[in-house]
Design a protein around this motif. Sequence first.
Motif, PDB file in Angstrom:
ATOM      1  N   ARG A  68       0.817  -1.211   0.000  1.00 17.62           N
ATOM      2  CA  ARG A  68       0.000   0.000   0.000  1.00 17.62           C
ATOM      3  C   ARG A  68       0.854   1.266   0.000  1.00 17.62           C
ATOM      4  O   ARG A  68       2.032   1.245   0.334  1.00 17.62           O
ATOM      5  CB  ARG A  68      -0.944   0.004   1.198  1.00 17.62           C
ATOM      6  CG  ARG A  68      -0.262   0.067   2.559  1.00 17.62           C
ATOM      7  CD  ARG A  68      -1.265  -0.210   3.667  1.00 17.62           C
ATOM      8  NE  ARG A  68      -1.839  -1.541   3.546  1.00 17.62           N
ATOM      9  CZ  ARG A  68      -3.039  -1.901   4.027  1.00 17.62           C
ATOM     10  NH1 ARG A  68      -3.794  -1.015   4.647  1.00 17.62           N
ATOM     11  NH2 ARG A  68      -3.484  -3.126   3.891  1.00 17.62           N
ATOM     12  N   GLU A  88      -3.911   2.715  -0.232  1.00 14.24           N
ATOM     13  CA  GLU A  88      -4.429   2.194  -1.488  1.00 14.24           C
ATOM     14  C   GLU A  88      -3.412   1.310  -2.193  1.00 14.24           C
ATOM     15  O   GLU A  88      -2.216   1.338  -1.904  1.00 14.24           O
ATOM     16  CB  GLU A  88      -4.833   3.336  -2.424  1.00 14.24           C
ATOM     17  CG  GLU A  88      -3.643   4.123  -2.963  1.00 14.24           C
ATOM     18  CD  GLU A  88      -4.070   5.191  -3.965  1.00 14.24           C
ATOM     19  OE1 GLU A  88      -3.743   5.033  -5.168  1.00 14.24           O
ATOM     20  OE2 GLU A  88      -4.711   6.176  -3.550  1.00 14.24           O
ATOM     21  N   TYR A  89      -3.941   0.516  -3.118  1.00  9.44           N
ATOM     22  CA  TYR A  89      -3.112  -0.357  -3.963  1.00  9.44           C
ATOM     23  C   TYR A  89      -3.663  -0.307  -5.375  1.00  9.44           C
ATOM     24  O   TYR A  89      -4.884  -0.391  -5.581  1.00  9.44           O
ATOM     25  CB  TYR A  89      -3.127  -1.788  -3.434  1.00  9.44           C
ATOM     26  CG  TYR A  89      -2.498  -2.796  -4.382  1.00  9.44           C
ATOM     27  CD1 TYR A  89      -1.111  -2.896  -4.499  1.00  9.44           C
ATOM     28  CD2 TYR A  89      -3.292  -3.635  -5.157  1.00  9.44           C
ATOM     29  CE1 TYR A  89      -0.530  -3.808  -5.370  1.00  9.44           C
ATOM     30  CE2 TYR A  89      -2.713  -4.560  -6.028  1.00  9.44           C
ATOM     31  CZ  TYR A  89      -1.349  -4.636  -6.128  1.00  9.44           C
ATOM     32  OH  TYR A  89      -0.771  -5.540  -6.992  1.00  9.44           O
ATOM     33  N   HIS A  90      -2.770  -0.186  -6.366  1.00  4.50           N
ATOM     34  CA  HIS A  90      -3.184  -0.079  -7.767  1.00  4.50           C
ATOM     35  C   HIS A  90      -2.373  -1.068  -8.598  1.00  4.50           C
ATOM     36  O   HIS A  90      -1.147  -1.165  -8.448  1.00  4.50           O
ATOM     37  CB  HIS A  90      -2.954   1.348  -8.279  1.00  4.50           C
ATOM     38  CG  HIS A  90      -3.345   1.552  -9.704  1.00  4.50           C
ATOM     39  ND1 HIS A  90      -4.655   1.462 -10.143  1.00  4.50           N
ATOM     40  CD2 HIS A  90      -2.601   1.834 -10.814  1.00  4.50           C
ATOM     41  CE1 HIS A  90      -4.709   1.699 -11.437  1.00  4.50           C
ATOM     42  NE2 HIS A  90      -3.479   1.922 -11.869  1.00  4.50           N
ATOM     43  N   GLU A  94      -7.068  -1.751 -11.769  1.00  4.42           N
ATOM     44  CA  GLU A  94      -8.011  -1.464 -10.704  1.00  4.42           C
ATOM     45  C   GLU A  94      -7.286  -0.906  -9.481  1.00  4.42           C
ATOM     46  O   GLU A  94      -6.084  -1.113  -9.308  1.00  4.42           O
ATOM     47  CB  GLU A  94      -8.797  -2.726 -10.303  1.00  4.42           C
ATOM     48  CG  GLU A  94      -9.732  -3.239 -11.382  1.00  4.42           C
ATOM     49  CD  GLU A  94     -10.515  -4.459 -10.916  1.00  4.42           C
ATOM     50  OE1 GLU A  94     -11.714  -4.540 -11.223  1.00  4.42           O
ATOM     51  OE2 GLU A  94      -9.918  -5.321 -10.245  1.00  4.42           O
ATOM     52  N   THR A  95      -8.048  -0.217  -8.637  1.00  4.85           N
ATOM     53  CA  THR A  95      -7.507   0.373  -7.410  1.00  4.85           C
ATOM     54  C   THR A  95      -8.338  -0.096  -6.221  1.00  4.85           C
ATOM     55  O   THR A  95      -9.568  -0.088  -6.283  1.00  4.85           O
ATOM     56  CB  THR A  95      -7.525   1.908  -7.474  1.00  4.85           C
ATOM     57  OG1 THR A  95      -6.665   2.351  -8.531  1.00  4.85           O
ATOM     58  CG2 THR A  95      -7.035   2.516  -6.167  1.00  4.85           C
ATOM     59  N   TRP A  96      -7.660  -0.485  -5.148  1.00  2.74           N
ATOM     60  CA  TRP A  96      -8.313  -0.856  -3.902  1.00  2.74           C
ATOM     61  C   TRP A  96      -7.965   0.188  -2.838  1.00  2.74           C
ATOM     62  O   TRP A  96      -6.794   0.525  -2.649  1.00  2.74           O
ATOM     63  CB  TRP A  96      -7.844  -2.226  -3.417  1.00  2.74           C
ATOM     64  CG  TRP A  96      -8.379  -3.374  -4.214  1.00  2.74           C
ATOM     65  CD1 TRP A  96      -9.445  -4.171  -3.914  1.00  2.74           C
ATOM     66  CD2 TRP A  96      -7.866  -3.871  -5.466  1.00  2.74           C
ATOM     67  NE1 TRP A  96      -9.631  -5.133  -4.885  1.00  2.74           N
ATOM     68  CE2 TRP A  96      -8.687  -4.962  -5.850  1.00  2.74           C
ATOM     69  CE3 TRP A  96      -6.810  -3.485  -6.297  1.00  2.74           C
ATOM     70  CZ2 TRP A  96      -8.458  -5.677  -7.028  1.00  2.74           C
ATOM     71  CZ3 TRP A  96      -6.599  -4.199  -7.470  1.00  2.74           C
ATOM     72  CH2 TRP A  96      -7.418  -5.271  -7.818  1.00  2.74           C
ATOM     73  N   TYR A  98      -8.298   1.102   1.258  1.00  2.00           N
ATOM     74  CA  TYR A  98      -8.440   0.314   2.485  1.00  2.00           C
ATOM     75  C   TYR A  98      -8.991   1.152   3.646  1.00  2.00           C
ATOM     76  O   TYR A  98      -8.810   2.360   3.711  1.00  2.00           O
ATOM     77  CB  TYR A  98      -7.097  -0.274   2.889  1.00  2.00           C
ATOM     78  CG  TYR A  98      -6.461  -1.143   1.823  1.00  2.00           C
ATOM     79  CD1 TYR A  98      -7.067  -2.321   1.402  1.00  2.00           C
ATOM     80  CD2 TYR A  98      -5.249  -0.780   1.232  1.00  2.00           C
ATOM     81  CE1 TYR A  98      -6.490  -3.110   0.432  1.00  2.00           C
ATOM     82  CE2 TYR A  98      -4.664  -1.575   0.252  1.00  2.00           C
ATOM     83  CZ  TYR A  98      -5.288  -2.742  -0.146  1.00  2.00           C
ATOM     84  OH  TYR A  98      -4.719  -3.521  -1.105  1.00  2.00           O
ATOM     85  N   THR A 147     -13.435   4.462  -6.678  1.00  2.00           N
ATOM     86  CA  THR A 147     -13.926   3.139  -7.030  1.00  2.00           C
ATOM     87  C   THR A 147     -12.801   2.346  -7.703  1.00  2.00           C
ATOM     88  O   THR A 147     -11.774   2.912  -8.104  1.00  2.00           O
ATOM     89  CB  THR A 147     -15.116   3.249  -7.983  1.00  2.00           C
ATOM     90  OG1 THR A 147     -14.727   4.010  -9.142  1.00  2.00           O
ATOM     91  CG2 THR A 147     -16.278   3.955  -7.296  1.00  2.00           C
ATOM     92  N   LYS A 148     -13.003   1.041  -7.831  1.00  2.00           N
ATOM     93  CA  LYS A 148     -11.955   0.191  -8.398  1.00  2.00           C
ATOM     94  C   LYS A 148     -11.535   0.645  -9.792  1.00  2.00           C
ATOM     95  O   LYS A 148     -10.368   0.583 -10.160  1.00  2.00           O
ATOM     96  CB  LYS A 148     -12.428  -1.264  -8.447  1.00  2.00           C
ATOM     97  CG  LYS A 148     -12.322  -2.000  -7.126  1.00  2.00           C
ATOM     98  CD  LYS A 148     -12.575  -3.488  -7.304  1.00  2.00           C
ATOM     99  CE  LYS A 148     -12.371  -4.236  -5.998  1.00  2.00           C
ATOM    100  NZ  LYS A 148     -12.556  -5.696  -6.170  1.00  2.00           N
TER     101      LYS A 148
END
Length: 507
Positions: A68, A88-90, A94-96, A98, A147-148
């Motif tokens: 992250r 976040e993670y990309h 897509e992006t998540w 947390y 959003t993702k």
Amino acid sequence: MGKKQKKTGKGAEKTAAKTDKKLSQKMKKQLAASGEDDIETILAQIEKEELNRCKAVEKVIGSPPTKRAYFSLNAHPYKDELIMFGGEYHNGHETWVYKDLFIYKILSNEWILWKIPGSPPPRTSHQAVMVPSNKGELWIFGGEFTTKSESQFYHYKDLWVLQLDTKQWTQIKAANGPSSRSGHRMVLCKRQLIVFGGYHDTFQECKYYNDVYAFNLDNRTWAKLEPSGNPPLPRSGCQMVATPEGKVIIWGGYSKSKTKKDVEVGTYHSDMFLLSPEKGDTTGLKWKWSLLKPGGIKISPRSGVSAACWGNKVYTFGGSSDHETEEDLSSEFHNDLYMLEVQRNVWCEVTLSGKKENPKPRRRKDNEDCMEEGEEVEGDTHETAPEVQEQVTEDGVFTLRVGGPSAITSSSDTNEKRNLPDNPHPRINAALTIKNSKLYLYGGIYEKGDVQYTLADFYVLDLHKLDEWKTLIPCELDQEWIESSESESSSDDDEDDENEEDEPMEE
């Protein structure tokens, strides 16, 4: 005359409302085609899930947190613990974002996952500050959710506090606070939380801020400060620290602006400002801006720098700078460690000595901070310290020795070549915090070519010894990366625009 102006104002508002409605209708069509819910529905579902959570859960996890960046990492004021939140993670496609809360037990080298009812929604690029009151409180303000697909963004303006002792989240409802934003900075100064800068991104524009707000921890109220003097230009991602004397130092940061050709140009800010309370003020609301001219070496303009304060010293790590030619734009990622002596207002580069078998004990005076005041400059700050537009400044010549086996020198000191231990891998937007004179570094982002590596490595450096970084979790550049089809999405957008040109706006 007054009526005419009023009518014109309403017309402008009506036109803007029509434009927003058209964009909203277009977005809903795109979301329906992709199968993604609108962002308000997504956040409402997250809030509903939190309300259904009955009790706090504390769980030892066998592995560290996932990769992250843009998260917060704070040291517990009383326990040997670090608190991580959000991020976040990309993966290119897509992006998540947390909302998980982790506790790192320093002595046992364990990670604990806390699941607490009524916690804040997922966010990234927020700010978190530790307050020693009531056995430890973690205060969080702002940030953003995406959003993702990254087709929808939501910026927060909410304020939360976590009671570390009772494991209880509370959202603070206080009026007159800062507007929705992310990329801002927040510090604890005496009994106030000071918020500066940040940005808010919409589909039409990205607005940067240079406003200042203060949240009083005693009466729990917001106040917008109007400091005298010339303020910094609007920016996000700057560095900001509070001094033991109750002043605030702000430097660096990044912003974008449009040129005459409607092209966005990025600016790396390299100036430094002091925000100090007016003499004799007892309200905590009267402040002034002053320009600072730091001495020592000169650091190349960069963004994504991490900073942590330790008494009268500030340590910074990493960052990146862009190098633009006629044919290409490339980014240089850094892994250098710098230290700002706040009282003397001097920058030094920290170089490590490597392990010593029998290091000599440090003398008391080696640990004491100099009490000389930094230089302040009044007047037109923007002419005295112009902003640097994506260029690299060579380091100056300055050397400062700090007792023991370690040395803090300028980067231009090439007279002595030694086999020094390596710093962690270059990166931006990592988390940096200090506990028990130990500097902790976690995660961040590194880019190579078109691939963006999100990191999950973890290091610690003893600031008394300054011998070498100890690896707690090794760095692994094993990023899963999915190339996005930008050309395909671009053609789809163009087709939508053509189809909507003949659609009338609803009156």
